[in-house]
Scaffold this active site. Sequence first.
Site, PDB file in Angstrom:
ATOM      1  N   TYR A 147      -6.124  10.218   5.431  1.00 27.21           N
ATOM      2  CA  TYR A 147      -4.725  10.525   5.007  1.00 27.21           C
ATOM      3  C   TYR A 147      -4.758  11.371   3.704  1.00 27.21           C
ATOM      4  O   TYR A 147      -5.832  11.809   3.095  1.00 27.21           O
ATOM      5  CB  TYR A 147      -4.176   9.234   4.787  1.00 27.21           C
ATOM      6  CG  TYR A 147      -3.887   8.583   6.065  1.00 27.21           C
ATOM      7  CD1 TYR A 147      -3.308   8.945   7.127  1.00 27.21           C
ATOM      8  CD2 TYR A 147      -4.454   7.488   6.368  1.00 27.21           C
ATOM      9  CE1 TYR A 147      -3.230   8.485   8.430  1.00 27.21           C
ATOM     10  CE2 TYR A 147      -4.314   6.639   7.523  1.00 27.21           C
ATOM     11  CZ  TYR A 147      -3.607   7.165   8.557  1.00 27.21           C
ATOM     12  OH  TYR A 147      -3.676   6.790   9.960  1.00 27.21           O
ATOM     13  N   ARG A 161      -7.750   1.933  -2.040  1.00 30.28           N
ATOM     14  CA  ARG A 161      -8.666   1.901  -0.769  1.00 30.28           C
ATOM     15  C   ARG A 161      -9.103   3.110  -0.565  1.00 30.28           C
ATOM     16  O   ARG A 161      -8.627   4.176  -0.507  1.00 30.28           O
ATOM     17  CB  ARG A 161      -7.776   1.486   0.435  1.00 30.28           C
ATOM     18  CG  ARG A 161      -8.397   1.540   1.772  1.00 30.28           C
ATOM     19  CD  ARG A 161      -7.887   0.691   2.781  1.00 30.28           C
ATOM     20  NE  ARG A 161      -7.988  -0.601   2.894  1.00 30.28           N
ATOM     21  CZ  ARG A 161      -7.993  -1.303   4.191  1.00 30.28           C
ATOM     22  NH1 ARG A 161      -7.410  -1.102   4.970  1.00 30.28           N
ATOM     23  NH2 ARG A 161      -8.384  -2.526   4.013  1.00 30.28           N
ATOM     24  N   GLN A 184       0.852  -1.138   0.129  1.00 28.16           N
ATOM     25  CA  GLN A 184       0.008  -0.257  -0.078  1.00 28.16           C
ATOM     26  C   GLN A 184       0.738   1.081   0.044  1.00 28.16           C
ATOM     27  O   GLN A 184       1.713   1.393   0.786  1.00 28.16           O
ATOM     28  CB  GLN A 184      -0.886   0.035   1.097  1.00 28.16           C
ATOM     29  CG  GLN A 184      -1.824   1.174   1.037  1.00 28.16           C
ATOM     30  CD  GLN A 184      -2.960   1.372   2.482  1.00 28.16           C
ATOM     31  OE1 GLN A 184      -2.260   1.325   3.583  1.00 28.16           O
ATOM     32  NE2 GLN A 184      -4.032   1.176   2.277  1.00 28.16           N
TER      33      GLN A 184
END
Length: 355
Positions: free
Chosen positions: A181, A229, A99
Amino acid sequence: MSKLFSPLSLRAITFRNRIFVSPMCQYSSEDGLPTDWHLVHLGSRAVGGAGLVMVEASAVTPEGRISPADSGFWSDTHAHAFGRITAFIRAQGAVAGIQLAHAGRKGSTKVPWEGEGAVSAGQGGWTPSAPSAIPFAPGYLEPREMAEAQIESVAQKFAEAAERAAAAGFQVVELHMAHGYLLHEFLSPLSNRRTDRFGGSLENRMRFPLLVAEKVRRAWPSGLPLFVRLSVSDWVEGGWDVGQSIALCHALKALGVDLVDASSGGLVHDARIPAGPGYQVPFAEAIRRETDMPTAAVGLITEPAQAEQIIANQQADAVMMAREFLRDPYWPQRAAKTLGAQAPWPKQYERGRVK
Ligand SMILES: Cc1cc2nc3c(=O)[nH]c(=O)nc-3n(C[C@H](O)[C@H](O)[C@H](O)COP(=O)(O)O)c2cc1C
């Protein structure tokens, strides 16, 4: 026939089953470099029979880490250090994924076992960057609003990291656009108050995440799958939501993204989230239905019958599991026994096989 244990093919990659290890920060890196802990932690889950083992959020720049002990992927030294980990995961028959992430305004914070809040510059911290100068929560640093040149530069860093990921032997890259984020901060109107072409309308808020996806897709080999994601909902009125997520997914699909990993939350520190078994599965199902994209469901999936049902009912194409894999690296073996399926098992462990 178990659907959970049926193979899944995306581009040139075939996953041996649909049980994926969700990315999990280990806060155990030095200068972003993986340690023996990562080899054993990730390797154990590959030995345990997962179809995909995904490395934790790994920052594309040093300031893109959450804590100073986070994983990083900003240089060839980092890529080289991951080489033996990807080789080991792949030797077990699992697919190796990573990721790629930037923490944005949630950067420069303490590792969880050292308490909450910010790490100052004197303690090895930094001033975080964000779409707007709005701190995440009390106790967090005020971020610096990113200039256009920095936005372009960070998008380029994602692309360079993806190129490195291929060289390091990774077969899946997931872009972290979730959990409050940086890329999620640009998407949500609650954290993005910009008035330039990266803020305001939905189209403008999506511009930077789509630029990242476009650049990464170009840098990442065409035979390898690209995941994203998403936090499909901020769980707050006026925030990012399912409708906007579906619009984003249509655009991601057009850019060549292969699978959406449907999570939620993380942007608003005091949002009330109705967490319970499989509570985010409807997000994976809605995106799959509305966009015809493969999806992964994640969040409080712990039981074999529950995971089987999600796949059999076509709510998602794979399940990502995090905490249950911390409790039991051999979960796929246990699930196979319950579901009457065959899970992979290393020849070295044959005498201990779950029968
Ligand atoms: C220790 C730990 C670290 C995590 N780190 C990440 C991460 O690096 N990236 C990410 O997208 N999610 C991260 N998460 C969230 C998980 O991937 C997962 O989405 C969440 O825990 C819900 O799944 P679960 O109910 O199976 O644990 C982390 C969760 C845990 C428990």
